[in-house]
Design a protein around this motif. Structure first.
Motif, PDB file in Angstrom:
ATOM      1  N   ASP A 138      -1.156   2.071   4.272  1.00 22.74           N
ATOM      2  CA  ASP A 138      -1.223   3.080   5.339  1.00 22.74           C
ATOM      3  C   ASP A 138      -0.680   2.389   6.588  1.00 22.74           C
ATOM      4  OD1 ASP A 138      -1.744   4.975   7.237  1.00 22.74           O
ATOM      5  OD2 ASP A 138      -3.879   5.195   6.781  1.00 22.74           O
ATOM      6  N   LEU A 139       0.600   2.634   6.857  1.00 19.51           N
ATOM      7  CA  LEU A 139       1.312   1.962   7.941  1.00 19.51           C
ATOM      8  C   LEU A 139       0.961   2.666   9.253  1.00 19.51           C
ATOM      9  CD1 LEU A 139       3.465  -0.131   8.740  1.00 19.51           C
ATOM     10  CD2 LEU A 139       5.209   1.560   8.166  1.00 19.51           C
ATOM     11  N   CYS A 140       0.346   1.929  10.162  1.00 19.72           N
ATOM     12  CA  CYS A 140      -0.201   2.503  11.403  1.00 19.72           C
ATOM     13  C   CYS A 140      -1.395   3.393  11.050  1.00 19.72           C
ATOM     14  CB  CYS A 140       0.848   3.262  12.195  1.00 19.72           C
ATOM     15  SG  CYS A 140       2.282   2.256  12.599  1.00 19.72           S
ATOM     16  N   CYS A 141      -2.417   2.758  10.545  1.00 20.38           N
ATOM     17  CA  CYS A 141      -3.576   3.486  10.005  1.00 20.38           C
ATOM     18  C   CYS A 141      -4.509   4.016  11.081  1.00 20.38           C
ATOM     19  CB  CYS A 141      -4.351   2.585   9.062  1.00 20.38           C
ATOM     20  SG  CYS A 141      -5.040   1.106   9.881  1.00 20.38           S
ATOM     21  N   GLY A 142      -4.339   3.537  12.335  1.00 23.37           N
ATOM     22  CA  GLY A 142      -5.181   4.019  13.428  1.00 23.37           C
ATOM     23  C   GLY A 142      -6.657   3.826  13.127  1.00 23.37           C
ATOM     24  N   GLY A 143      -7.449   4.882  13.374  1.00 23.99           N
ATOM     25  CA  GLY A 143      -8.895   4.813  13.185  1.00 23.99           C
ATOM     26  C   GLY A 143      -9.337   4.926  11.742  1.00 23.99           C
ATOM     27  N   LEU A 202      -2.792  -1.042   8.125  1.00 24.84           N
ATOM     28  CA  LEU A 202      -2.185  -1.943   9.114  1.00 24.84           C
ATOM     29  C   LEU A 202      -2.008  -1.180  10.412  1.00 24.84           C
ATOM     30  CD1 LEU A 202       0.569  -4.518   8.901  1.00 24.84           C
ATOM     31  CD2 LEU A 202       0.933  -2.593  10.469  1.00 24.84           C
ATOM     32  N   ASP A 203      -2.367  -1.836  11.502  1.00 24.34           N
ATOM     33  CA  ASP A 203      -2.204  -1.216  12.808  1.00 24.34           C
ATOM     34  C   ASP A 203      -2.144  -2.314  13.878  1.00 24.34           C
ATOM     35  OD1 ASP A 203      -2.613   1.917  13.729  1.00 24.34           O
ATOM     36  OD2 ASP A 203      -3.095   0.502  15.342  1.00 24.34           O
ATOM     37  N   LEU A 204      -1.601  -1.961  15.027  1.00 23.66           N
ATOM     38  CA  LEU A 204      -1.521  -2.922  16.133  1.00 23.66           C
ATOM     39  C   LEU A 204      -2.760  -2.887  17.025  1.00 23.66           C
ATOM     40  CD1 LEU A 204       0.515  -4.926  17.434  1.00 23.66           C
ATOM     41  CD2 LEU A 204       1.305  -3.034  18.866  1.00 23.66           C
ATOM     42  N   SER A 205      -3.477  -1.766  17.002  1.00 19.10           N
ATOM     43  CA  SER A 205      -4.552  -1.573  17.979  1.00 19.10           C
ATOM     44  C   SER A 205      -5.880  -2.169  17.495  1.00 19.10           C
ATOM     45  CB  SER A 205      -4.743  -0.078  18.245  1.00 19.10           C
ATOM     46  OG  SER A 205      -5.986   0.147  18.875  1.00 19.10           O
ATOM     47  N   HIS A 253       5.134  -5.762  -3.085  1.00 19.79           N
ATOM     48  CA  HIS A 253       3.705  -5.775  -3.388  1.00 19.79           C
ATOM     49  C   HIS A 253       3.113  -4.367  -3.499  1.00 19.79           C
ATOM     50  CE1 HIS A 253      -0.337  -7.362  -3.480  1.00 19.79           C
ATOM     51  NE2 HIS A 253      -0.681  -6.664  -2.415  1.00 19.79           N
ATOM     52  N   PHE A 254       3.802  -3.386  -2.910  1.00 15.66           N
ATOM     53  CA  PHE A 254       3.202  -2.056  -2.778  1.00 15.66           C
ATOM     54  C   PHE A 254       3.903  -1.014  -3.665  1.00 15.66           C
ATOM     55  CE2 PHE A 254       1.895  -4.250   1.010  1.00 15.66           C
ATOM     56  CZ  PHE A 254       0.600  -3.784   1.236  1.00 15.66           C
ATOM     57  N   ASP A 255       3.085  -0.063  -4.137  1.00 19.92           N
ATOM     58  CA  ASP A 255       3.632   1.075  -4.879  1.00 19.92           C
ATOM     59  C   ASP A 255       4.042   2.196  -3.936  1.00 19.92           C
ATOM     60  OD1 ASP A 255       3.064   0.275  -7.758  1.00 19.92           O
ATOM     61  OD2 ASP A 255       1.128  -0.061  -6.780  1.00 19.92           O
ATOM     62  N   ALA A 256       3.415   2.258  -2.779  1.00 21.68           N
ATOM     63  CA  ALA A 256       3.767   3.309  -1.814  1.00 21.68           C
ATOM     64  C   ALA A 256       3.452   2.834  -0.395  1.00 21.68           C
ATOM     65  CB  ALA A 256       2.996   4.599  -2.119  1.00 21.68           C
ATOM     66  N   VAL A 257       4.254   3.317   0.534  1.00 20.78           N
ATOM     67  CA  VAL A 257       3.992   3.118   1.964  1.00 20.78           C
ATOM     68  C   VAL A 257       3.902   4.506   2.577  1.00 20.78           C
ATOM     69  CG1 VAL A 257       4.907   2.251   4.150  1.00 20.78           C
ATOM     70  CG2 VAL A 257       5.207   0.887   2.068  1.00 20.78           C
ATOM     71  N   LEU A 258       2.779   4.774   3.246  1.00 21.89           N
ATOM     72  CA  LEU A 258       2.563   6.087   3.862  1.00 21.89           C
ATOM     73  C   LEU A 258       2.460   5.908   5.369  1.00 21.89           C
ATOM     74  CD1 LEU A 258      -0.273   7.359   1.450  1.00 21.89           C
ATOM     75  CD2 LEU A 258       2.211   7.599   1.181  1.00 21.89           C
TER      76      LEU A 258
END
Ligand SMILES: C[S@@+](CC[C@H](N)C(=O)[O-])C[C@H]1O[C@@H](n2cnc3c(N)ncnc32)[C@H](O)[C@@H]1O
Length: 257
Positions: A53-58, A75-78, A108-113
């Protein structure tokens, strides 16, 4: 007293904290559940699949993905939003990093969302390409990416102008403008607390308005072959004025180093 003016170059590092969670609380678990159900169904994700979950936020999509039995990693920056994810019961691994440099092994990943407009944030559009190249690198051959992005024509037709709301007793003024030179939609958010003599808090959100075809071309340049384009996370066909532009792509090439 006026707040410091946020910078268009670094706004994304400053705008996603506690005020973001309050302002966007309508972007909730129910919406995330529907989005994840669509992704799981459409990408045919199964119990052994590792999903970023790219930029998963909360963490609202991570919680839903765990219920769908895939192995999500967020993964997220915040730091604020990542802490919120953990505090709200998300059990998936959480990583703090910049989406332009993803600290994971290739293939490594099957999907990036990537849900809810977590793209197009950088002054240099080469950085947007870097994000997609990183996603391509992380995907195993045949792995899939789904990007849920705003649709330029819809924003230009319906998404500009000003609003003033009261949220939790705070006055929230939002001004949305199209910057033709930078091809961005810029939202300035000013939060004033009428009960406190404190300075207003000001945030910027500045998102590049890629036309759908340009987004498509960017995916292909990154080594991601676009297979579908939807107009919503309900799977409606993409049309010029669709509310969203949802791109699905496959990593065709062997991206292993
Ligand atoms: C609009 S929010 C969406 C969050 C989440 N996908 C959701 O739907 O609730 C955008 C997210 O991108 C994150 N973000 C912004 N810039 C980033 C960067 N350079 N690298 C990684 N994450 C970033 C923000 O912290 C924020 O969580």
């Amino acid at each position: 007293m006026a707040a410091d003016r946020p910078s268009a170059a670094t706004w994304f590092a400053d705008s996603f904290g506690d005020d973001y969670l309050a302002l966007y609380r309508h972007r909730d678990a129910r919406e995330a559940e529907r989005a994840v159900a669509f992704a799981v169904r459409h990408l045919a994700l199964g119990p052994d699949d590792v999903v970023l979950d790219l930029c998963c936020g909360g963490g609202r999509h991570l919680a839903a993905a765990t219920r769908h039995d895939v192995h999500p990693i967020g993964l997220d920056l915040s730091p604020v939003l990542l802490a919120h994810a953990r505090a709200s019961g998300v059990t998936a691994p959480l990583v703090r990093a910049d989406m332009r440099r993803l600290p994971f092994r290739s293939a490594h990943f099957d999907a990036v969302l990537s849900f809810f407009t977590s793209f197009g944030y950088f002054s240099d559009d080469g950085d947007d390409l870097a994000v997609l190249r990183e996603a391509a690198r992380l995907l195993r051959p045949g792995g899939r990416m789904m990007l849920d992005f705003l649709n330029r024509e819809h924003v230009l037709a319906h998404g500009l102008g000003d609003t003033v709301d009261t949220i939790d007793g705070l006055r929230v003024e939002q001004r949305r403008r199209y910057d033709r030179d930078r091809n961005t939609v810029d939202k300035t958010i000013t939060i004033t607390d009428p009960r406190q003599p404190t300075a207003p808090r000001e945030y910027l959100e500045s998102v590049r308005l890629y036309p759908a075809d340009a987004l498509h071309a960017l995916f292909e340049r990154a080594g991601l072959r676009v297979t579908e384009r939807f107009g919503s996370l309900e799977g409606e066909p993409y049309q010029r004025e669709s509310t969203r532009c949802v791109i699905v792509a496959t990593a065709d090439h062997d991206t292993r180093e």
